[in-house]
Design an enzyme around this catalytic site. Structure first.
Site, mmCIF file in Angstrom:
data_model
loop_
_atom_site.group_PDB
_atom_site.id
_atom_site.type_symbol
_atom_site.label_atom_id
_atom_site.label_comp_id
_atom_site.label_asym_id
_atom_site.label_seq_id
_atom_site.Cartn_x
_atom_site.Cartn_y
_atom_site.Cartn_z
ATOM 1 N N LYS A 1 2.684 11.120 -3.496
ATOM 2 C CA LYS A 1 1.513 10.551 -4.174
ATOM 3 C C LYS A 1 0.859 11.545 -4.991
ATOM 4 O O LYS A 1 0.280 11.083 -6.086
ATOM 5 C CB LYS A 1 0.829 9.731 -3.250
ATOM 6 N N ASP B 1 0.993 -1.163 -0.030
ATOM 7 C CA ASP B 1 0.211 -0.061 0.038
ATOM 8 C C ASP B 1 0.998 1.194 0.002
ATOM 9 O O ASP B 1 1.503 1.386 0.916
ATOM 10 C CB ASP B 1 -0.846 0.065 1.465
ATOM 11 N N ASP C 1 -12.995 5.524 2.563
ATOM 12 C CA ASP C 1 -11.602 5.496 2.905
ATOM 13 C C ASP C 1 -11.212 7.045 3.228
ATOM 14 O O ASP C 1 -11.024 7.709 2.395
ATOM 15 C CB ASP C 1 -10.728 4.957 1.754
ATOM 16 N N GLU D 1 -7.255 0.284 -4.539
ATOM 17 C CA GLU D 1 -7.477 0.420 -3.114
ATOM 18 C C GLU D 1 -8.576 -0.249 -2.605
ATOM 19 O O GLU D 1 -8.635 -0.895 -1.651
ATOM 20 C CB GLU D 1 -6.875 1.711 -2.538
#
Ligand code: ADP
Ligand code: MG
Length: 610
Positions: free
Chosen positions: A83, A17, A199, A176
């Site tokens: 990211k 992850d 999330d 994800e």
């Protein structure tokens, strides 16, 4: 049924992850997917990289907590949330923790501290690879890496490149929410099931609606806010505390803001457990100190607008997917910020159901990536394939016996078959009773279903009916019965009962099969001997009547007394004496049977010659 199960390679593939705020790595060890901890026992590594000012010796690099510790002293050289820049061109992102520059190669790419976002991400991946190799004590060269569902091709390609720069072949880019759903075991829900994945991480929020199609999750819709996460809560908290104390947060030096935000984050995490917590920032700007108490209620009031923004996204995603909250089979929580009780309450209220809390929300994505890696590497069979039949499956045969086709603890999917025949002459169908259990007699087992199998009438024992049991990966039992003469099939599907049996019932059934082992065995012996006796007695009578000259006096006497013994044993109902008597009768008639066969052959020969 797929026959390619045998083709498994046993490759080590890491599950990663690569998060905006935090990253984690896992692998399948002895058949179990686990996350790997660093030297400090931490399974989560902050996605932060510090680049020292290297000379000709190259640049010193630190990753994770060590990099974060450098932030207050050397904020300009610590890259966080890289990211956000993956697959981006210069000018697309407005704000970042360090200055962004245009790549000098004219590609339109962007650079931070002279490096591309992939190169920065590669440092995080190298650290995860190092942790994995240290824990597993072997080299790791392959990985499954997760990305948000909304990542476009350029962002996915950049992630893949980052892996390669770190010396990892990226065998799969996984979304994800799909990874999280795997970690929560939602792949067991079955076709057409829909789930929502909420999330809320450190810097981003997204809500995805997934649907299971052909055994894999498809993302039906995803909505999010790339500027909504735990960091915003920390900043809001720090700001409100400053306001209360008459300090202007925005005019503080960057290092002081970092200090206050870090303390706010610590306090926020504590407030997920306790009702109130002290905020302490001694000499946060070198001279001033701040100390105050914040209650959970204060905190919740402060973050309410953020939670509401996330719920708005949920509403939009459901509308995009064309589903209502009640159409969902599960709602799962992912991301560290979903540990906040107020977030959980809001999610439960909006979806009208309690979210599944069975996994650590900040580890679920990495765990799911690890599961996927295990499946691809062959160290973990498709999760559903790991299921076994909890109890034996079979059918009732002559005399009320249980005939097992698939023994208990057989890995599914599986199939097994056997040939059966008719018990009576001229019969044109038989009733197939599908049974589950460990007992010898059909009546002591559970009947999962029964159906009539038609076949061409034939003399006793001449019809041929093939019965096949097949359990697919979802645990659905399909029973197929084929009349071999005509090739006609009868197929019956028995839903899920074959695998879904609660543990207590299984325990009871297995326990009983042990408790009654002797009785059961005795009954099986008796029943089998009885069936043999019932077949033998009329045949012996007929043979004696028609044989005349073929048997001597002594032989005839022995046969008759053996037959009487069988009848007696049948009447007494004792298994072992019956078995012995049947064996004696069988032996006594052996010579006669052979003579009869010989005569029949002679007669046939004469007929042909004549
Ligand atoms: P990512 O954005 O990389 O997916 P995570 O899922 O690890 O990150 O989430 C990190 C965020 O979760 C951080 O903002 C952190 O403060 C927050 N967080 C972690 N634990 C808690 C907790 N117990 N209570 C509230 N927030 C938490
Ligand atoms: Mg995340």
């Amino acid at each position: 049924m797929q026959d390619d199960f045998a083709e498994v390679t046993h490759d080590l593939i890491l599950g990663i992850d690569l998060g905006t705020t935090n990253s984690a790595v896992g692998a399948v060890e002895s058949g179990f997917p686990i996350l790997l901890a660093d030297e400090d026992g931490k399974r989560i590594t902050p996605s932060a990289v510090w680049f020292g000012n290297g000379g000709s010796m190259g640049t010193a690099v630190e990753v994770g907590r060590k990099a974060l510790r450098r932030r207050s002293a050397d904020p300009g050289r610590v890259v966080t949330s890289v990211k956000r820049l993956m697959g981006r061109r210069f000018g697309e992102e407005r704000e970042f923790c360090v200055p962004m520059e245009r790549a000098a190669d004219g590609s339109g790419g962007l650079r931070v501290l002279g490096l591309s976002p992939e190169e920065v991400s590669a440092e995080i991946l190298k650290e995860l690879k190092r942790i994995a190799e240290m824990r597993l004590e072997r080299e790791a060269t392959k990985a499954v890496i997760t990305v948000p569902a909304y990542f476009n091709d350029a962002q996915r390609a950049a992630t893949k490149r980052a892996g390669e720069l770190a010396g990892l072949e990226v065998v799969r880019i996984l979304s994800e929410p799909t990874a999280a759903a795997l970690a929560y075991g939602l792949d067991k829900l079955g076709e057409k099931s829909r789930v929502a994945v909420y999330d809320l991480g450190g810097g981003t929020f997204d809500l995805s609606v997934l649907e299971m199609q052909d055994g894999v999750f498809q993302v039906l819709a995803t909505r999010g806010d790339t500027r909504l996460g735990g960091d915003d809560l920390d900043a809001a908290l720090a700001r409100s505390i400053c306001a209360r104390e008459g300090i202007d947060f925005d005019t503080l030096e960057p290092a002081a803001r970092v200090r206050l935000a870090e303390e706010a984050e610590r306090m926020k995490c504590r407030l997920s457990e306790t009702e109130q917590e002290a905020f302490r920032a001694p000499f946060y700007d070198g001279s001033r100190s701040l100390e105050t108490i914040v209650s959970r209620a204060d905190f919740e009031a402060r973050i309410k607008p953020f939670i509401e923004r996330s719920i708005t996204c949920c509403r939009q995603a459901l509308a995009d997917a064309g589903v209502k909250p009640e159409d969902l089979q599960a709602v799962i929580l992912v991301g560290g910020s979903t540990r906040i009780p107020a977030v959980r309450r809001a999610v439960a209220e909006f979806f009208g159901r309690e979210p599944d809390l069975s996994q650590h929300p900040d580890e679920a994505v990495a765990l799911g990536a690890t599961i996927q890696a295990g499946v691809l590497g062959g160290t973990l069979r498709q999760m559903v394939l790991l299921d076994v039949t909890p109890l034996s499956l079979g059918i009732e045969t002559f005399g009320g016996l249980m005939n097992i086709l698939i023994p208990r603890n057989t890995t599914i999917p599986c199939k097994a078959g056997e040939m059966f025949t008719n018990a009576a002459a001229g019969q044109s169908s038989m009733r197939l009773r599908v049974l589950q259990g460990e007992r010898e007699m059909a009546r002591d087992n559970w009947e999962l279903g029964n159906f009539e199998v038609p076949f061409e009438p034939a003399p006793k024992g001449q019809a041929r009916v093939g019965v096949q049991f097949r359990i697919d990966e979802n645990g659905i039992l399909e029973v197929l019965a084929r009349d071999v003469t005509t090739g006609k099939d009868t197929v019956v599907e028995i839903r899920s009962a074959a695998v879904d049996v609660d543990d207590e019932a299984v325990g009871k059934m297995v326990g009983e099969s042990v408790d009654f082992a002797f009785e059961d065995m005795a009954e099986r012996i008796f029943t089998e001997a009885k069936l043999k006796a019932e077949e033998l007695l009329p045949a012996v009578e007929m043979a004696l009547a028609s044989s005349g000259d073929l048997v001597g006096e002594a032989e005839r006497t022995e046969i008759e007394s053996a037959a009487t013994a069988v009848r007696q044993a049948l009447a007494e109902g004792l298994p072992n004496p019956l078995k012995a008597a049947v064996q004696r009768l069988d032996a006594a008639t052996e010579a006669l049977a052979a003579a009869l066969v010989e005569r029949a052959m002679e007669e046939a020969m004469l007929k042909r010659l004549g």
